[in-house]
Structures are given as structure tokens and as C-alpha cells.
Design a protein around this motif. Structure first.
Motif, PDB file in Angstrom:
ATOM      1  N   ASN A  67       0.824  -1.211   0.000  1.00  0.00           N
ATOM      2  CA  ASN A  67       0.000   0.000   0.000  1.00  0.00           C
ATOM      3  C   ASN A  67       0.855   1.257   0.000  1.00  0.00           C
ATOM      4  O   ASN A  67       0.504   2.260  -0.619  1.00  0.00           O
ATOM      5  CB  ASN A  67      -0.934   0.018   1.212  1.00  0.00           C
ATOM      6  N   LEU A  68       1.988   1.226   0.716  1.00  0.00           N
ATOM      7  CA  LEU A  68       2.895   2.388   0.754  1.00  0.00           C
ATOM      8  C   LEU A  68       3.514   2.672  -0.606  1.00  0.00           C
ATOM      9  O   LEU A  68       3.718   3.830  -0.970  1.00  0.00           O
ATOM     10  CB  LEU A  68       4.044   2.142   1.743  1.00  0.00           C
ATOM     11  N   THR A  69       3.835   1.624  -1.328  1.00  0.00           N
ATOM     12  CA  THR A  69       4.548   1.786  -2.600  1.00  0.00           C
ATOM     13  C   THR A  69       3.639   1.787  -3.809  1.00  0.00           C
ATOM     14  O   THR A  69       4.070   2.131  -4.910  1.00  0.00           O
ATOM     15  CB  THR A  69       5.584   0.660  -2.783  1.00  0.00           C
ATOM     16  N   GLY A  70       2.400   1.377  -3.631  1.00  0.00           N
ATOM     17  CA  GLY A  70       1.487   1.270  -4.765  1.00  0.00           C
ATOM     18  C   GLY A  70       1.682  -0.006  -5.556  1.00  0.00           C
ATOM     19  O   GLY A  70       1.175  -0.151  -6.669  1.00  0.00           O
TER      20      GLY A  70
ATOM     21  N   LYS B 178      -1.975   7.434   7.565  1.00  0.00           N
ATOM     22  CA  LYS B 178      -1.798   6.761   8.851  1.00  0.00           C
ATOM     23  C   LYS B 178      -0.312   6.546   9.165  1.00  0.00           C
ATOM     24  O   LYS B 178       0.133   6.798  10.285  1.00  0.00           O
ATOM     25  CB  LYS B 178      -2.534   5.432   8.861  1.00  0.00           C
ATOM     26  N   ALA B 179       0.450   6.067   8.177  1.00  0.00           N
ATOM     27  CA  ALA B 179       1.875   5.803   8.388  1.00  0.00           C
ATOM     28  C   ALA B 179       2.617   7.089   8.738  1.00  0.00           C
ATOM     29  O   ALA B 179       3.455   7.103   9.649  1.00  0.00           O
ATOM     30  CB  ALA B 179       2.487   5.155   7.152  1.00  0.00           C
ATOM     31  N   LEU B 180       2.319   8.163   8.030  1.00  0.00           N
ATOM     32  CA  LEU B 180       2.959   9.448   8.317  1.00  0.00           C
ATOM     33  C   LEU B 180       2.668   9.868   9.755  1.00  0.00           C
ATOM     34  O   LEU B 180       3.583  10.240  10.501  1.00  0.00           O
ATOM     35  CB  LEU B 180       2.479  10.514   7.334  1.00  0.00           C
ATOM     36  N   ALA B 181       1.424   9.798  10.156  1.00  0.00           N
ATOM     37  CA  ALA B 181       1.051  10.209  11.516  1.00  0.00           C
ATOM     38  C   ALA B 181       1.746   9.338  12.565  1.00  0.00           C
ATOM     39  O   ALA B 181       2.323   9.854  13.525  1.00  0.00           O
ATOM     40  CB  ALA B 181      -0.458  10.151  11.682  1.00  0.00           C
ATOM     41  N   TRP B 182       1.690   8.016  12.387  1.00  0.00           N
ATOM     42  CA  TRP B 182       2.304   7.127  13.371  1.00  0.00           C
ATOM     43  C   TRP B 182       3.803   7.375  13.500  1.00  0.00           C
ATOM     44  O   TRP B 182       4.341   7.422  14.597  1.00  0.00           O
ATOM     45  CB  TRP B 182       2.059   5.672  13.003  1.00  0.00           C
ATOM     46  N   MET B 183       4.477   7.532  12.359  1.00  0.00           N
ATOM     47  CA  MET B 183       5.936   7.702  12.382  1.00  0.00           C
ATOM     48  C   MET B 183       6.345   9.070  12.916  1.00  0.00           C
ATOM     49  O   MET B 183       7.319   9.183  13.663  1.00  0.00           O
ATOM     50  CB  MET B 183       6.513   7.444  11.000  1.00  0.00           C
ATOM     51  N   VAL B 184       5.623  10.124  12.561  1.00  0.00           N
ATOM     52  CA  VAL B 184       5.947  11.461  13.072  1.00  0.00           C
ATOM     53  C   VAL B 184       5.614  11.533  14.561  1.00  0.00           C
ATOM     54  O   VAL B 184       6.409  12.059  15.352  1.00  0.00           O
ATOM     55  CB  VAL B 184       5.224  12.570  12.277  1.00  0.00           C
TER      56      VAL B 184
ATOM     57  N   GLY C  78       5.324   8.063  -0.274  1.00  0.00           N
ATOM     58  CA  GLY C  78       5.400   6.622  -0.089  1.00  0.00           C
ATOM     59  C   GLY C  78       6.832   6.121  -0.032  1.00  0.00           C
ATOM     60  O   GLY C  78       7.167   5.258   0.779  1.00  0.00           O
ATOM     61  N   ARG C  79       7.682   6.679  -0.882  1.00  0.00           N
ATOM     62  CA  ARG C  79       9.099   6.284  -0.902  1.00  0.00           C
ATOM     63  C   ARG C  79       9.785   6.648   0.425  1.00  0.00           C
ATOM     64  O   ARG C  79      10.517   5.842   0.995  1.00  0.00           O
ATOM     65  CB  ARG C  79       9.817   6.931  -2.079  1.00  0.00           C
ATOM     66  N   VAL C  80       9.527   7.847   0.936  1.00  0.00           N
ATOM     67  CA  VAL C  80      10.122   8.281   2.205  1.00  0.00           C
ATOM     68  C   VAL C  80       9.665   7.366   3.345  1.00  0.00           C
ATOM     69  O   VAL C  80      10.472   6.901   4.154  1.00  0.00           O
ATOM     70  CB  VAL C  80       9.747   9.752   2.506  1.00  0.00           C
TER      71      VAL C  80
ATOM     72  N   ASN D 198      11.117   3.813   3.084  1.00  0.00           N
ATOM     73  CA  ASN D 198      12.515   3.766   3.524  1.00  0.00           C
ATOM     74  C   ASN D 198      12.608   3.717   5.051  1.00  0.00           C
ATOM     75  O   ASN D 198      13.406   2.956   5.605  1.00  0.00           O
ATOM     76  CB  ASN D 198      13.302   4.954   2.978  1.00  0.00           C
ATOM     77  N   GLU D 199      11.790   4.502   5.710  1.00  0.00           N
ATOM     78  CA  GLU D 199      11.784   4.494   7.176  1.00  0.00           C
ATOM     79  C   GLU D 199      11.258   3.152   7.699  1.00  0.00           C
ATOM     80  O   GLU D 199      11.819   2.578   8.627  1.00  0.00           O
ATOM     81  CB  GLU D 199      10.943   5.651   7.717  1.00  0.00           C
ATOM     82  N   PHE D 200      10.214   2.646   7.102  1.00  0.00           N
ATOM     83  CA  PHE D 200       9.642   1.342   7.470  1.00  0.00           C
ATOM     84  C   PHE D 200      10.696   0.243   7.322  1.00  0.00           C
ATOM     85  O   PHE D 200      10.850  -0.611   8.200  1.00  0.00           O
ATOM     86  CB  PHE D 200       8.429   1.070   6.574  1.00  0.00           C
ATOM     87  N   SER D 201      11.448   0.271   6.239  1.00  0.00           N
ATOM     88  CA  SER D 201      12.461  -0.753   5.968  1.00  0.00           C
ATOM     89  C   SER D 201      13.558  -0.779   7.024  1.00  0.00           C
ATOM     90  O   SER D 201      14.147  -1.826   7.298  1.00  0.00           O
ATOM     91  CB  SER D 201      13.084  -0.538   4.593  1.00  0.00           C
TER      92      SER D 201
END
Length: 140
Positions: free
Chosen positions: A40-43, A76-82, A112-114, A117-120
Motif C-alpha cells: 500500500n505504501l509503494t502502490g 496513517k503511516a505518516l502520523a504514526w511515524m511522526v 510513499g518512498r520516504v 525507507n523508514e519502514f524498511s
């Protein structure tokens, strides 16, 4: 101690960005499947055979194509990570998911790429040295 926190620039403001075990727990609660979240992050859309099974190449990797990342997943990912980055830095996360989403000034693919990368980084080995316990167990 905490690993270094990265930053993301949104509408001229810099925000700490961190994906750690606490964020992974939220991802698993919401998505149940880390691969689905990553896709979902990368499409990424996996190719499926006539029976609906995901097609893989000889090395076992999924075959598919890339499209636009899922907006809800990005938000959601942006909010959780920030929010995790802010908690680590200052002990409080004083920005909402909606406030962050309104500050996004990059394309969904770039965001999504940013985030990918953080998720990885959650899956990279943090300590390259062997612990004394591991040394004892491997010598038995």
C-alpha cells in the motif's frame, strides 16, 4: 538508547520521523499483514493467476506493477511515524493525523518512498556485534 531519528520536510516545517517496534505494532493491528502495508505504501499491485494466487518469480519474489500508493495508508503511516519521532524527541506528540495530512506537499509516490525507507529500517540489524549469550550458544 534510541537510534537516530530522521526528519521529513512538510510545507517548510521539519518533523521527526521514526518507525520502530511501537509503530510496527500499530501497523499489524490495523493491517494484519506487513507485506500488504508495504505494498500500500509503494502502490505495488501483485500479479495474480487465474485462481487468484499471487504470482512469484524463480527467486520467490512477487511479480506485479506499481501504481499510486494508498492515500489512507500514507496518512496513517505518516502520523504514526511522526508522532513516534516527536514522542522520542520531546515526550509528547502534539500534532494530529489531519494536521500532518494537510501539510503534505509532495506527491503520493514521493511520500510513499520516504515512508517505505523508514519502514524498511525496522528490519535492518541494529547491532552488528555478537552478544556474549549468542557466542556461548553457538559454541555448544
Amino acid at each position: 538508547m534510541f537510534e537516530k531519528v530522521n526528519y521529513i520536510e512538510l510545507s517548510g516545517d521539519s518533523y521527526p520521523l521514526k518507525c520502530d517496534i511501537l509503530v510496527l505494532e500499530k501497523i499489524q493491528e490495523e493491517y494484519k499483514n506487513l507485506t500488504e502495508f508495504e505494498n500500500n505504501l509503494t502502490g505495488f499491485v501483485p500479479e495474480r493467476d487465474k485462481d487468484g494466487e499471487i504470482v512469484k518469480n524463480e527467486e520467490g519474489y512477487m511479480i506485479g506493477s506499481y501504481g499510486i500508493p494508498d492515500a489512507k495508508t500514507l496518512r496513517k503511516a505518516l502520523a504514526w511515524m511522526v508522532q513516534e519521532g516527536m514522542e522520542i524527541e520531546s515526550g509528547q506528540a502534539d500534532i494530529t493525523e489531519i494536521e500532518l495530512a494537510r501539510k503534505v506537499d509532495m506527491s503520493p509516490v514521493e511520500l510513499g518512498r520516504v515512508l517505505k525507507n523508514e519502514f524498511s529500517k525496522c528490519f535492518a540489524r541494529k547491532n552488528g556485534e555478537t552478544t556474549p549469550r549468542e557466542t556461548e550458544e553457538t559454541q555448544k
